[in-house]
Design a protein around this motif. Structure first.
Motif, PDB file in Angstrom:
ATOM      1  N   ALA A 157      13.453 -19.754-113.409  1.00 27.54           N
ATOM      2  CA  ALA A 157      14.028 -18.422-113.703  1.00 27.54           C
ATOM      3  C   ALA A 157      14.830 -17.884-112.307  1.00 27.54           C
ATOM      4  O   ALA A 157      15.538 -17.102-112.371  1.00 27.54           O
ATOM      5  CB  ALA A 157      13.067 -17.403-114.407  1.00 27.54           C
ATOM      6  N   SER A 158      13.858 -17.756-111.231  1.00 29.47           N
ATOM      7  CA  SER A 158      14.189 -17.383-110.170  1.00 29.47           C
ATOM      8  C   SER A 158      15.399 -18.287-109.392  1.00 29.47           C
ATOM      9  O   SER A 158      16.067 -17.599-108.691  1.00 29.47           O
ATOM     10  CB  SER A 158      13.065 -17.229-109.120  1.00 29.47           C
ATOM     11  OG  SER A 158      12.452 -18.567-108.809  1.00 29.47           O
ATOM     12  N   ARG A 159      15.218 -19.398-109.449  1.00 28.77           N
ATOM     13  CA  ARG A 159      16.263 -20.404-108.845  1.00 28.77           C
ATOM     14  C   ARG A 159      17.485 -20.722-109.565  1.00 28.77           C
ATOM     15  O   ARG A 159      18.830 -20.892-108.953  1.00 28.77           O
ATOM     16  CB  ARG A 159      15.593 -21.679-108.435  1.00 28.77           C
ATOM     17  CG  ARG A 159      14.669 -21.465-107.230  1.00 28.77           C
ATOM     18  CD  ARG A 159      15.152 -21.458-105.938  1.00 28.77           C
ATOM     19  NE  ARG A 159      15.992 -22.215-105.584  1.00 28.77           N
ATOM     20  CZ  ARG A 159      17.119 -21.959-104.789  1.00 28.77           C
ATOM     21  NH1 ARG A 159      17.688 -20.814-104.470  1.00 28.77           N
ATOM     22  NH2 ARG A 159      17.877 -22.899-104.352  1.00 28.77           N
ATOM     23  N   ARG A 160      17.609 -20.970-110.781  1.00 25.11           N
ATOM     24  CA  ARG A 160      18.617 -21.177-111.424  1.00 25.11           C
ATOM     25  C   ARG A 160      20.006 -20.389-111.251  1.00 25.11           C
ATOM     26  O   ARG A 160      21.014 -20.836-111.205  1.00 25.11           O
ATOM     27  CB  ARG A 160      18.503 -21.298-113.079  1.00 25.11           C
ATOM     28  CG  ARG A 160      19.543 -21.876-113.808  1.00 25.11           C
ATOM     29  CD  ARG A 160      19.040 -22.031-115.213  1.00 25.11           C
ATOM     30  NE  ARG A 160      18.359 -23.123-115.619  1.00 25.11           N
ATOM     31  CZ  ARG A 160      18.872 -24.409-116.049  1.00 25.11           C
ATOM     32  NH1 ARG A 160      20.022 -24.648-115.689  1.00 25.11           N
ATOM     33  NH2 ARG A 160      17.963 -25.176-116.247  1.00 25.11           N
ATOM     34  N   PRO A 161      19.650 -18.981-111.257  1.00 26.15           N
ATOM     35  CA  PRO A 161      21.033 -18.195-111.076  1.00 26.15           C
ATOM     36  C   PRO A 161      21.692 -18.618-109.927  1.00 26.15           C
ATOM     37  O   PRO A 161      22.952 -18.560-109.657  1.00 26.15           O
ATOM     38  CB  PRO A 161      20.361 -16.513-111.061  1.00 26.15           C
ATOM     39  CG  PRO A 161      19.237 -16.858-112.036  1.00 26.15           C
ATOM     40  CD  PRO A 161      18.627 -18.102-111.582  1.00 26.15           C
ATOM     41  N   ASP A 162      20.732 -18.566-108.726  1.00 21.93           N
ATOM     42  CA  ASP A 162      21.588 -18.914-107.254  1.00 21.93           C
ATOM     43  C   ASP A 162      22.167 -20.548-107.443  1.00 21.93           C
ATOM     44  O   ASP A 162      23.296 -20.572-106.702  1.00 21.93           O
ATOM     45  CB  ASP A 162      20.331 -18.988-106.258  1.00 21.93           C
ATOM     46  CG  ASP A 162      20.140 -17.469-105.978  1.00 21.93           C
ATOM     47  OD1 ASP A 162      20.767 -16.542-106.372  1.00 21.93           O
ATOM     48  OD2 ASP A 162      19.035 -17.238-105.203  1.00 21.93           O
ATOM     49  N   GLU A 186      23.417 -22.021-109.952  1.00 21.00           N
ATOM     50  CA  GLU A 186      24.385 -21.999-110.793  1.00 21.00           C
ATOM     51  C   GLU A 186      25.744 -21.437-110.176  1.00 21.00           C
ATOM     52  O   GLU A 186      26.762 -21.853-110.216  1.00 21.00           O
ATOM     53  CB  GLU A 186      24.255 -21.331-112.364  1.00 21.00           C
ATOM     54  CG  GLU A 186      23.261 -22.127-113.082  1.00 21.00           C
ATOM     55  CD  GLU A 186      22.761 -21.567-114.426  1.00 21.00           C
ATOM     56  OE1 GLU A 186      23.147 -20.721-114.831  1.00 21.00           O
ATOM     57  OE2 GLU A 186      22.451 -22.596-115.389  1.00 21.00           O
ATOM     58  N   ARG A 187      25.417 -20.432-109.469  1.00 19.30           N
ATOM     59  CA  ARG A 187      26.362 -19.781-108.737  1.00 19.30           C
ATOM     60  C   ARG A 187      26.942 -20.662-107.821  1.00 19.30           C
ATOM     61  O   ARG A 187      28.236 -20.739-107.457  1.00 19.30           O
ATOM     62  CB  ARG A 187      25.867 -18.233-108.065  1.00 19.30           C
ATOM     63  CG  ARG A 187      26.979 -17.612-107.100  1.00 19.30           C
ATOM     64  CD  ARG A 187      26.366 -16.580-106.297  1.00 19.30           C
ATOM     65  NE  ARG A 187      27.068 -15.904-105.470  1.00 19.30           N
ATOM     66  CZ  ARG A 187      27.215 -16.464-104.154  1.00 19.30           C
ATOM     67  NH1 ARG A 187      26.563 -17.405-103.565  1.00 19.30           N
ATOM     68  NH2 ARG A 187      28.020 -15.969-103.162  1.00 19.30           N
ATOM     69  N   GLU A 246      29.217 -23.367-109.453  1.00 24.06           N
ATOM     70  CA  GLU A 246      30.374 -22.769-109.765  1.00 24.06           C
ATOM     71  C   GLU A 246      31.226 -22.640-108.353  1.00 24.06           C
ATOM     72  O   GLU A 246      32.518 -23.066-108.564  1.00 24.06           O
ATOM     73  CB  GLU A 246      30.272 -21.564-110.523  1.00 24.06           C
ATOM     74  CG  GLU A 246      31.446 -20.788-110.860  1.00 24.06           C
ATOM     75  CD  GLU A 246      32.639 -21.665-111.762  1.00 24.06           C
ATOM     76  OE1 GLU A 246      33.848 -21.281-111.797  1.00 24.06           O
ATOM     77  OE2 GLU A 246      31.950 -22.602-112.385  1.00 24.06           O
TER      78      GLU A 246
END
Length: 512
Positions: free
Chosen positions: A314-319, A321-322, A325
């Motif tokens: 949860a902490s690493r996936r947003p960074d 995936e950004r 992209e």
């Protein structure tokens, strides 16, 4: 969570760094790294570490970063097209030999009490451990056994890694045209007086040069010497009399790895095993080492492995995936790079820096005012001001064939201007759907259209994709090209104008 025994699969940067951080955080934990290769047979060339990554490593483990920086080589960045070059300062970017980076990480892991076992291939299910950290790379055997929902997307372009026994003064981007097509090198110096040369091209050029045959003829543990000798001639000016060095060097296509889940049972994926980002903007080393920081923090803050793994993801996936992209956009830009070689090198550098949307035009202007000022002057045929660059770009007049516009923001389509409108229809402007848009645009031009207007949703990813599609149509079909976006996208639209992605812009609602 108190971990009694931890096994790490893979002795690359991510695995070694995770092992050290875990041992430092939990000294009583028995941490063992299993690396199937031998320490003196590591392959690869240089690794780049940018300023943001260095800050994260310093906060997590200042001692290790200190030794990495001491072994590294700082450099700026240059783009050369023909006989014109432009330079951008980036004084916190370092290159370090992969072998030296691994030596530093191995030394610090062992100093912390980590055991490292070499020379045997191990699988997660045969290891006696509370948790297994799978850092076994892009071809991860652990990931492919199932349970992680892997998805692998293969790029269109081809690339190879090689090196040279001299240190370039700067990182360098240089395209060179040949009888077969265009090859581009991304090269940079690293410690030990050497440089990495990453060279890429499109499939048509690759085939015309015969490299499909040389690739097929090259064993997996050998280098494609046919390609290396050819490329030495292509990049003779950049190599300055030196030869290219191969190390299992062969043409390949980039694989973007995504996983629905980063853990299964007691096994958790880390680095390239869980995700990859194209080398033109992402760094597998960066992401893997930052994963290691996040994983160890999650293990310290949760009562059991499932909760810790969930927190880590949860902490690493947003960074991640950004970054994926941004890297996807950068990959598409580089795979279509030869279509931009008609631009002056300063405008091309602006296009490069703004290609993925992570470096705004005004920020780039603040760090490289001379480059952006030259590009802006080429765009408008007048000198830009020192401040308010975005507004100045939007306020420049345009004369295009038989039409004149007092500014680059179009409030309404003038009478007599025949435009064909395209709503958002593609995710990748260079795939089959993009080909269809170009075909329709060419037909519209034959039927008398003056140009094209690109509209669609106002979210930033949609605007950036619209700019890319507009650029392709502008290059391949011609005509006046207008891109629509909300007022909040002024910076992206201004960068698109200076970069030659469009001629005019329009706002979904006119800004005051």
């Amino acid at each position: 969570m108190q971990v009694r025994r931890a096994a790490v699969l893979g002795g690359g940067p991510g695995g070694l760094y995770a092992a050290r951080l875990l041992k430092l955080a939990q000294p009583s934990c028995d941490v063992v790294v299993h690396e199937q290769g031998e320490p003196d047979k590591t392959f690869g060339f240089g690794v780049g570490l940018a300023a943001g990554t260095q800050r994260r490593l310093e906060a997590a483990d200042a001692d290790t970063l200190r030794d990495i920086l001491a072994a590294g080589h700082r450099h700026d960045m240059t783009m050369t097209v023909g006989d014109r070059s432009v330079r951008v300062r980036n004084d916190r970017l370092i290159g370090i030999a992969r072998t030296e980076l691994l030596a530093v990480l191995r030394r610090h892991a062992e100093k912390a009490g980590v055991r490292i076992e070499y020379g045997a291939r191990r699988a997660a299910d045969e290891l006696d451990a509370d948790i297994v950290i799978a850092a076994d790379g892009v071809s991860s055997a652990t990931r492919s056994t199932g349970g992680f929902g892997e998805d692998i997307e293969v790029g269109r372009g081809l690339y190879l890694w090689c090196g040279a026994e001299f240190a370039l003064p700067d990182a360098m981007f240089a395209p060179v045209g040949t009888e077969h097509g265009v090859f581009v090198t991304h090269a940079y110096p690293y410690s030990g007086g050497r440089s990495t040369f990453l060279i890429e091209t499109d499939e048509e050029t690759w085939r015309r040069a015969g490299f499909d045959r040389s690739t097929d003829a090259t064993p997996p543990d050998a280098s494609d010497t046919t390609s290396l000798r050819y490329l030495e001639q292509v990049f003779a000016a950049q190599l300055r009399g030196h030869s290219l060095i191969g190390n299992r060097t062969r043409w390949t296509r980039f694989r973007t790895v995504r996983c629905k889940r980063w853990s299964s049972g007691r096994v958790v994926l880390l680095g390239d095993a869980a995700h990859t980002a194209h080398f033109s903007i992402g760094s597998g080393t960066k992401l893997a080492m930052e994963d290691a920081i996040g994983l160890v923090e999650a293990l310290a803050g949760e009562p059991d492995a499932p909760a810790a793994f969930a927190r880590y993801e949860a902490s690493r996936r947003p960074d991640v995936e950004r970054m994926q992209e941004l890297a996807r956009r950068s990959q598409l830009w580089w795979e279509s790079f030869p279509s931009r070689l008609h631009f002056p090198v300063e405008r091309l550098m602006v296009a490069y820096m703004t290609r993925a949307g992570n470096v705004p035009l005004d920020r780039f202007a603040a760090t490289s005012p001379d480059v952006v000022a030259a590009a802006a002057e080429q765009y408008a045929n007048s000198k830009p001001p020192a401040r308010d660059l975005v507004e100045w770009v939007l306020e420049q007049p345009l004369r295009h064939e038989r039409a004149e516009f007092p500014r680059r923001v179009l409030p309404a389509v003038p009478d007599g201007l025949a435009l064909t409108t395209f709503a958002d229809v593609v995710a990748d402007p260079w795939d089959d759907a993009g080909d269809a848009v170009v075909a329709r645009a060419r037909q519209a031009r034959r039927e008398g259209a003056d140009g094209f207007r690109f509209t669609g949703p106002g979210d930033r990813p949609a605007v950036l994709t619209r700019l890319d599609l507009a650029e392709r149509v502008r290059t391949e079909a011609g005509g006046l090209v207008i891109v629509d976006g909300p007022p909040s996208s002024r910076g992206d639209l201004a960068a698109g104008l200076v970069s030659g992605r469009c001629d005019l812009v329009s706002f979904s609602e006119e800004a005051a």
